[in-house]
Write an enzyme that holds these catalytic residues in place. Structure first.
Site, short mmCIF file in Angstrom:
data_model
loop_
_atom_site.label_atom_id
_atom_site.label_comp_id
_atom_site.label_asym_id
_atom_site.label_seq_id
_atom_site.Cartn_x
_atom_site.Cartn_y
_atom_site.Cartn_z
N CYS A 71 0.86 -1.13 0.15
CA CYS A 71 0.31 -0.09 -0.31
C CYS A 71 1.40 1.07 0.03
CB CYS A 71 -0.68 0.03 1.01
SG CYS A 71 -2.19 1.52 1.36
N CYS A 74 0.19 3.86 2.84
CA CYS A 74 0.40 3.59 3.90
C CYS A 74 2.22 3.83 4.02
CB CYS A 74 0.36 1.45 3.76
SG CYS A 74 -1.36 1.65 3.92
#
Length: 159
Positions: A71, A74
């Site tokens: 991600c 993230c």
């Protein structure tokens, strides 16, 4: 003599370009173009985070981040969370759970983490007080921590 100058010119220009590219090149993930430092920061934080089981039993408020290594959002959020962990880590559990690890599937269902990053703020009694999805600004996360919704016995920060 002119041929030597021509050959030197042909060799010097590509050499100069290669040196320039080498000096200015940043380490980035080949798939995303995101600096690898975000991934490294995230992995380092995951190793240093409070284990979920301990956080659920130590009577401190908690911030649980559901994340994934792949991600990029993230990864870009990692430096902000690292800063907040350095400021508030003594008073708040910072927990990181990788959604790709099947041992967390029950916890993922419990909190309804259906995307990443997914931040869950818990009171010391482990009641959900706030959920943020995506990449909120660091200031917003800090305001939630400082608002009293999650934190206790934290001194106010002057801005």
């Amino acid at each position: 003599m002119n041929n030597i100058r021509l050959y030197l010119g042909i060799l010097i220009i590509p050499l100069f370009l290669l040196v320039t590219i080498f000096i200015t090149h940043r380490d980035v993930s080949p798939n995303t173009g995101i600096p690898l430092t975000g991934l490294a920061t995230m992995r380092s934080m995951a190793k240093q985070s409070i284990p979920y089981e301990i956080a659920m039993n130590n009577h401190k408020p908690s911030l649980i981040e559901f994340y994934a290594d792949w991600c990029t959002i993230c990864q870009s959020l990692a430096p902000s969370l690292k800063n907040l962990h350095q400021q508030y880590g003594e008073n708040i559990n910072f927990v990181m759970l990788n959604i790709d690890n099947p041992i967390w599937s029950k916890v993922i269902k419990t909190y309804g983490a259906n995307s990443v990053p997914y931040l869950v703020f818990l009171t010391p009694e482990k009641e959900v007080k706030e959920v943020l999805v995506g990449k909120p600004p660091e200031r917003i996360i800090e305001q939630i921590i400082m608002s009293g919704k999650v934190s206790y016995q934290l001194s106010a920060i002057s801005y």
